[in-house]
Design a protein around this motif. Sequence first.
Motif, PDB file in Angstrom:
ATOM      1  N   VAL A  53      51.151  37.203  50.177  1.00 41.34           N
ATOM      2  CA  VAL A  53      50.406  38.091  49.289  1.00 41.34           C
ATOM      3  C   VAL A  53      48.961  38.136  49.762  1.00 41.34           C
ATOM      4  CG1 VAL A  53      49.701  38.561  46.917  1.00 41.34           C
ATOM      5  CG2 VAL A  53      51.938  37.522  47.368  1.00 41.34           C
ATOM      6  N   ASP A  54      48.521  39.301  50.220  1.00 42.70           N
ATOM      7  CA  ASP A  54      47.157  39.487  50.698  1.00 42.70           C
ATOM      8  C   ASP A  54      46.308  39.992  49.537  1.00 42.70           C
ATOM      9  OD1 ASP A  54      47.952  38.734  53.226  1.00 42.70           O
ATOM     10  OD2 ASP A  54      48.392  40.789  53.856  1.00 42.70           O
ATOM     11  N   MET A  55      45.429  39.122  49.044  1.00 43.30           N
ATOM     12  CA  MET A  55      44.654  39.431  47.845  1.00 43.30           C
ATOM     13  C   MET A  55      43.297  40.005  48.215  1.00 43.30           C
ATOM     14  SD  MET A  55      45.589  36.113  45.539  1.00 43.30           S
ATOM     15  CE  MET A  55      47.121  35.218  45.896  1.00 43.30           C
ATOM     16  N   PHE A  56      43.009  41.179  47.688  1.00 42.46           N
ATOM     17  CA  PHE A  56      41.759  41.891  47.950  1.00 42.46           C
ATOM     18  C   PHE A  56      40.859  41.707  46.734  1.00 42.46           C
ATOM     19  CE2 PHE A  56      39.154  45.814  47.856  1.00 42.46           C
ATOM     20  CZ  PHE A  56      38.578  45.733  49.119  1.00 42.46           C
ATOM     21  N   PRO A  57      39.802  40.857  46.830  1.00 39.89           N
ATOM     22  CA  PRO A  57      39.011  40.525  45.643  1.00 39.89           C
ATOM     23  C   PRO A  57      38.115  41.673  45.196  1.00 39.89           C
ATOM     24  CG  PRO A  57      38.099  39.438  47.578  1.00 39.89           C
ATOM     25  CD  PRO A  57      39.375  40.097  48.027  1.00 39.89           C
ATOM     26  N   LEU A  58      38.226  42.049  43.933  1.00 34.50           N
ATOM     27  CA  LEU A  58      37.323  43.016  43.324  1.00 34.50           C
ATOM     28  C   LEU A  58      36.028  42.301  42.964  1.00 34.50           C
ATOM     29  CD1 LEU A  58      39.880  44.832  40.975  1.00 34.50           C
ATOM     30  CD2 LEU A  58      39.189  45.450  43.306  1.00 34.50           C
ATOM     31  N   GLN A  59      34.904  42.950  43.225  1.00 34.96           N
ATOM     32  CA  GLN A  59      33.612  42.291  43.094  1.00 34.96           C
ATOM     33  C   GLN A  59      33.009  42.490  41.705  1.00 34.96           C
ATOM     34  OE1 GLN A  59      32.417  40.307  45.682  1.00 34.96           O
ATOM     35  NE2 GLN A  59      34.490  40.774  46.393  1.00 34.96           N
ATOM     36  N   GLU A  60      32.604  41.380  41.090  1.00 34.86           N
ATOM     37  CA  GLU A  60      31.932  41.461  39.793  1.00 34.86           C
ATOM     38  C   GLU A  60      30.658  42.290  39.896  1.00 34.86           C
ATOM     39  OE1 GLU A  60      29.718  38.430  36.647  1.00 34.86           O
ATOM     40  OE2 GLU A  60      31.164  37.631  38.088  1.00 34.86           O
ATOM     41  N   ALA A  61      29.928  42.157  41.013  1.00 40.02           N
ATOM     42  CA  ALA A  61      28.685  42.909  41.190  1.00 40.02           C
ATOM     43  C   ALA A  61      28.912  44.413  41.184  1.00 40.02           C
ATOM     44  CB  ALA A  61      28.007  42.498  42.497  1.00 40.02           C
ATOM     45  N   GLY A  62      30.111  44.849  41.552  1.00 33.69           N
ATOM     46  CA  GLY A  62      30.442  46.264  41.550  1.00 33.69           C
ATOM     47  C   GLY A  62      31.213  46.689  40.324  1.00 33.69           C
ATOM     48  N   GLY A  63      31.202  45.867  39.271  1.00 32.88           N
ATOM     49  CA  GLY A  63      31.925  46.220  38.060  1.00 32.88           C
ATOM     50  C   GLY A  63      33.425  46.173  38.219  1.00 32.88           C
ATOM     51  N   PHE A  64      33.918  45.395  39.206  1.00 33.58           N
ATOM     52  CA  PHE A  64      35.346  45.250  39.499  1.00 33.58           C
ATOM     53  C   PHE A  64      35.992  46.575  39.906  1.00 33.58           C
ATOM     54  CE2 PHE A  64      34.303  41.694  36.723  1.00 33.58           C
ATOM     55  CZ  PHE A  64      34.845  40.640  37.421  1.00 33.58           C
ATOM     56  N   ALA A  65      35.176  47.508  40.413  1.00 31.51           N
ATOM     57  CA  ALA A  65      35.730  48.787  40.867  1.00 31.51           C
ATOM     58  C   ALA A  65      36.460  48.594  42.188  1.00 31.51           C
ATOM     59  CB  ALA A  65      34.612  49.811  41.029  1.00 31.51           C
ATOM     60  N   LEU A  66      37.582  49.281  42.356  1.00 32.68           N
ATOM     61  CA  LEU A  66      38.357  49.219  43.591  1.00 32.68           C
ATOM     62  C   LEU A  66      37.910  50.319  44.529  1.00 32.68           C
ATOM     63  CD1 LEU A  66      40.651  48.242  45.398  1.00 32.68           C
ATOM     64  CD2 LEU A  66      42.234  49.660  44.057  1.00 32.68           C
ATOM     65  N   ASP A  67      37.392  49.928  45.684  1.00 27.55           N
ATOM     66  CA  ASP A  67      37.008  50.857  46.743  1.00 27.55           C
ATOM     67  C   ASP A  67      38.253  51.086  47.602  1.00 27.55           C
ATOM     68  OD1 ASP A  67      36.121  51.979  49.192  1.00 27.55           O
ATOM     69  OD2 ASP A  67      34.112  51.164  48.883  1.00 27.55           O
ATOM     70  N   LEU A  68      38.862  52.254  47.457  1.00 25.94           N
ATOM     71  CA  LEU A  68      40.120  52.523  48.150  1.00 25.94           C
ATOM     72  C   LEU A  68      39.956  52.563  49.665  1.00 25.94           C
ATOM     73  CD1 LEU A  68      41.728  55.215  45.813  1.00 25.94           C
ATOM     74  CD2 LEU A  68      42.523  52.871  46.182  1.00 25.94           C
ATOM     75  N   ALA A  69      38.817  53.028  50.162  1.00 25.20           N
ATOM     76  CA  ALA A  69      38.608  53.074  51.609  1.00 25.20           C
ATOM     77  C   ALA A  69      38.593  51.661  52.185  1.00 25.20           C
ATOM     78  CB  ALA A  69      37.312  53.808  51.934  1.00 25.20           C
ATOM     79  N   ARG A  70      37.861  50.750  51.547  1.00 23.45           N
ATOM     80  CA  ARG A  70      37.808  49.367  52.034  1.00 23.45           C
ATOM     81  C   ARG A  70      39.153  48.662  51.839  1.00 23.45           C
ATOM     82  NH1 ARG A  70      33.066  47.615  53.705  1.00 23.45           N
ATOM     83  NH2 ARG A  70      31.185  48.787  53.160  1.00 23.45           N
ATOM     84  N   TYR A  71      39.833  49.002  50.774  1.00 22.75           N
ATOM     85  CA  TYR A  71      41.169  48.427  50.547  1.00 22.75           C
ATOM     86  C   TYR A  71      42.121  48.850  51.664  1.00 22.75           C
ATOM     87  CZ  TYR A  71      45.348  47.091  47.814  1.00 22.75           C
ATOM     88  OH  TYR A  71      46.522  46.522  47.361  1.00 22.75           O
ATOM     89  N   ALA A  72      42.062  50.123  52.072  1.00 16.77           N
ATOM     90  CA  ALA A  72      42.904  50.599  53.170  1.00 16.77           C
ATOM     91  C   ALA A  72      42.582  49.855  54.465  1.00 16.77           C
ATOM     92  CB  ALA A  72      42.735  52.102  53.354  1.00 16.77           C
ATOM     93  N   GLU A  73      41.287  49.628  54.733  1.00 18.94           N
ATOM     94  CA  GLU A  73      40.898  48.886  55.931  1.00 18.94           C
ATOM     95  C   GLU A  73      41.437  47.455  55.873  1.00 18.94           C
ATOM     96  OE1 GLU A  73      36.684  49.150  55.971  1.00 18.94           O
ATOM     97  OE2 GLU A  73      36.643  51.076  57.015  1.00 18.94           O
ATOM     98  N   PHE A  74      41.361  46.850  54.692  1.00 15.72           N
ATOM     99  CA  PHE A  74      41.864  45.495  54.506  1.00 15.72           C
ATOM    100  C   PHE A  74      43.370  45.428  54.781  1.00 15.72           C
ATOM    101  CE2 PHE A  74      43.914  42.522  51.488  1.00 15.72           C
ATOM    102  CZ  PHE A  74      43.313  41.331  51.840  1.00 15.72           C
TER     103      PHE A  74
END
Length: 545
Positions: free
Chosen positions: A130-151
């Motif tokens: 399971v590859d876990m992509f951490p959502l950032q508290e500093a960004g309001g836990f918003a999911l950046d789909l572009a960075r998620y795709a790169e990950f």
Amino acid sequence: MSGNVTSLFRSTAAHSPSMAALARESGEAAGAGPVDFCIPCNPYFPTPAMFDEMAGRLRDIITYYPSSADTITAELCSLLQLPPQCVAMGNGSTELITWIDHLLVRESLAVPVPTFGRWTDQPMETGKRVDMFPLQEAGGFALDLARYAEFVRARGTRAVVVCNPNNPDGGYLHKQALVQFMDAMADRDLVVIDESFLEFADAEAEPSVVQEAMLRPNVVVLRSLGKNFGLHGIRFGYLVANPALAGRVRAMLPKWNLNSFAEHVVFMLRDHGPEYAQSLHQVRRDRLEMAAQLSALPGLTVYPSQGNFLFVRLPVGAEGTAVRDRMLTEHRVLVRECGNKIGSSSRFLRLVVRPQVDVRRLVSGLEQVLYGAGRGAAVPGQATGTGYSSGTAAVDRLMYETNGSGMRAITAQTAGAGAPGLAAAPSPGTGTGTGVPLPAAAPVAVPVAPAAATVPGPPPVPQQVPGPQPAPYPGPVPVPHPAPVPQPSPAPVPAPAAYPPTFGPTPPGVPARGGLTAAQVRGTNGLESVPATGWPNAVGMGQAG
């Protein structure tokens, strides 16, 4: 309520104890339990008249076998105007998650965290990576789909999950962005869009991607009924996918996997579409009012949500388990402390949207627990009376040291080390569990601080660029927090280039691989469309009322 009920939380892993367990432990009569801000139900549906009707037919409902799942599914599809070939109904969305894992996830799964616990726990229990992509508290836990795709590409992950809205933070992704992401992931084995809470969203008129999923060979949309209808005890949910994918899951389900209560409710729905739409409208209005009232509490942060719950960060110095226990034992209010969610901590609570009379009780209890007799008084320090924690450190170690390699891999590594505890993190470029070898470039991601400022700790995980804090709801300015310790600023990370889809969307007249054409999905060539019945369809059920 007895203080002993708080001991039930010690034995739960990623979830809270059931209301039945709490009632047994407290010795309270049925219906006399705490005000529930924990279980994310719809408090306005079914209506009292519908409950009376079910109560009047209780004997027949529980005495006889239900109809087959095909019969119940056909009725639901006629209401939602979906082709039955593209739908599989399960005994709750968790049953469908289990079958998705067993049938469609081969070796690895990418999941943003924090999120619904079964998306991380289920594949790890079967030995997947399971590859876990951490959502950032500093960004309001918003999911950046572009960075998620790169990950996903850097890890070589074969299956991908996105929850929209996400649980526990309620973060929302617009439909167009999700469709672009689905196309960018066209070369993956599987893309799951979990829309379990989408009915409560009002950010778009037609937020669901079910129609787009049916056109694609590797996309599954998961939807809940228990959450939307306020009936968690009736285990029913459904998935929508290309007929090839939906058929694989449907073929594995038992003939009577849906119970008689589920059948009775589904066949009642045709006559109660307006009441259901009104219930969603009321929940959305309550969400705004509840967020405003909570935001007025000093030091409390409320994150924007499109679900029927709000994610809040407690003031500095407050500890979630102590707040939860005191709210339950002193105020008879049950809240969801999120310290046992991977990617979260005990500073966060998830609070279900409820009517205003209940919210006033919640806010009053929080004022007393957090600030004492005087409003705005100093927040109490770390709790000392509970004698236990939520295991945040344990789940953080699981995330950092194994990156979700799977429970089998953890066991094997521990046995090989000959010592208790979790095994050390695998070396870059080596595989773990049953997953594929990790690409050598995977550890890339974040700039490293100068050596003199580095503090020993877990291996770094890919980080998102900190974004702006979530927009606050109207309310007084929170009390000042202690000044943060200055940290070295990382070098700026260039914005990622737009990720071009490997394959574009399926043209209208061309069938997807193993699938249907757009015309077929819309009702021709054997997939007859069903006339509107007054019930909101699968696309429009999330519209603002």
